[in-house]
Design an enzyme around this catalytic site. Structure first.
Site, PDB file in Angstrom:
ATOM      1  N   MET A   4       1.166   2.971   3.548  1.00 18.58           N
ATOM      2  CA  MET A   4       2.166   1.938   3.265  1.00 18.58           C
ATOM      3  C   MET A   4       1.514   0.825   2.438  1.00 18.58           C
ATOM      4  O   MET A   4       1.225  -0.261   2.925  1.00 18.58           O
ATOM      5  CB  MET A   4       2.783   1.389   4.552  1.00 18.58           C
ATOM      6  CG  MET A   4       4.055   0.605   4.305  1.00 18.58           C
ATOM      7  SD  MET A   4       4.949   0.292   5.846  1.00 18.58           S
ATOM      8  CE  MET A   4       6.320  -0.642   5.241  1.00 18.58           C
ATOM      9  N   HIS A  47       0.288  -0.106   9.107  1.00 19.45           N
ATOM     10  CA  HIS A  47       0.576   1.214   8.555  1.00 19.45           C
ATOM     11  C   HIS A  47      -0.185   1.505   7.261  1.00 19.45           C
ATOM     12  O   HIS A  47       0.169   2.424   6.522  1.00 19.45           O
ATOM     13  CB  HIS A  47       2.091   1.353   8.312  1.00 19.45           C
ATOM     14  CG  HIS A  47       2.894   1.089   9.544  1.00 19.45           C
ATOM     15  ND1 HIS A  47       3.721  -0.005   9.675  1.00 19.45           N
ATOM     16  CD2 HIS A  47       2.965   1.760  10.720  1.00 19.45           C
ATOM     17  CE1 HIS A  47       4.292   0.013  10.872  1.00 19.45           C
ATOM     18  NE2 HIS A  47       3.845   1.072  11.530  1.00 19.45           N
ATOM     19  N   CYS A  78       1.078  -2.975   4.288  1.00 21.88           N
ATOM     20  CA  CYS A  78       1.498  -3.292   5.655  1.00 21.88           C
ATOM     21  C   CYS A  78       0.285  -3.004   6.541  1.00 21.88           C
ATOM     22  O   CYS A  78      -0.194  -1.861   6.584  1.00 21.88           O
ATOM     23  CB  CYS A  78       2.692  -2.430   6.067  1.00 21.88           C
ATOM     24  SG  CYS A  78       3.132  -2.580   7.811  1.00 21.88           S
TER      25      CYS A  78
END
Length: 190
Positions: free
Chosen positions: A124, A119, A116
């Site tokens: 992530m 993030h 992601c």
């Protein structure tokens, strides 16, 4: 009915029963080996900055499996970092919010790494491994719990109970056909 016909009838019955049990067992085994299907990956479950499964340990799937990514929190996307040569996964780069879903079918064997973008620095990141045998793993074996094999535990017990029921029925029927009724079930003329 003569003994020859009775023996033949017993043989025919036992052959049919054994064949039925074998077909039932083979059908159950074949159903467990089918490829494809659908797996679900939660994106940011409960507001956490992970893909579940995929962040802690790689999600292992068969070729032809469709993975459905379901957003459970806001402002996430899927950026492909690496994938096998010949694969065509583009990820989903626009930021999306809770309730959004995105699906992709993975056909090419190999490791797919993704993250992601907002993030990534918070960890992530995740991995999907497309393998021929997801249960084999590369970790050196060891015992696995039944629910880790990919089939709910109740299905194992249902299968075992069915096979046991078929065997008991065949044995009981053979006994009754060969020896007749129980010696304790008299006609009451004694």
């Amino acid at each position: 009915m003569t003994d020859g016909n009775a023996d033949m009838s017993r043989r025919a019955f036992l052959t049919t029963a054994a064949g039925t049990a074998a077909v039932a067992g083979a059908t159950g085994a074949a159903a467990g080996q089918e490829g494809g299907g659908t797996e679900q990956v939660m994106v940011g479950p409960g507001g956490s900055l992970v893909f579940e499964p995929g962040t802690e340990e790689p999600l292992q799937i068969l070729p032809g499996t469709t993975v459905e990514f379901v957003w459970d929190s806001d402002n996430h996307n899927i950026v492909v970092e690496s994938q096998p040569e010949g694969a065509d996964w583009g990820g989903h780069t626009p930021l999306e919010n809770t309730g959004f879903t995105y699906s992709h079918t993975f056909e090419t064997l190999g490791t797919y790494e993704y993250y992601c973008e907002p993030h990534r620095s918070a960890g992530m990141v995740a991995t999907i491994e497309v393998v021929e045998n997801p249960d084999a793993g590369g970790g050196g074996g060891g015992e696995k719990e039944l629910h880790d094999l990919g089939v709910p535990i109740h299905a194992h017990w249902v299968g075992a109970a069915t096979i046991l029921g078929i065997l008991v029925t065949v044995i009981f029927t053979f006994y009754v056909l060969k020896y007749g009724e129980s010696p304790h079930t008299g006609t009451g003329r004694n």
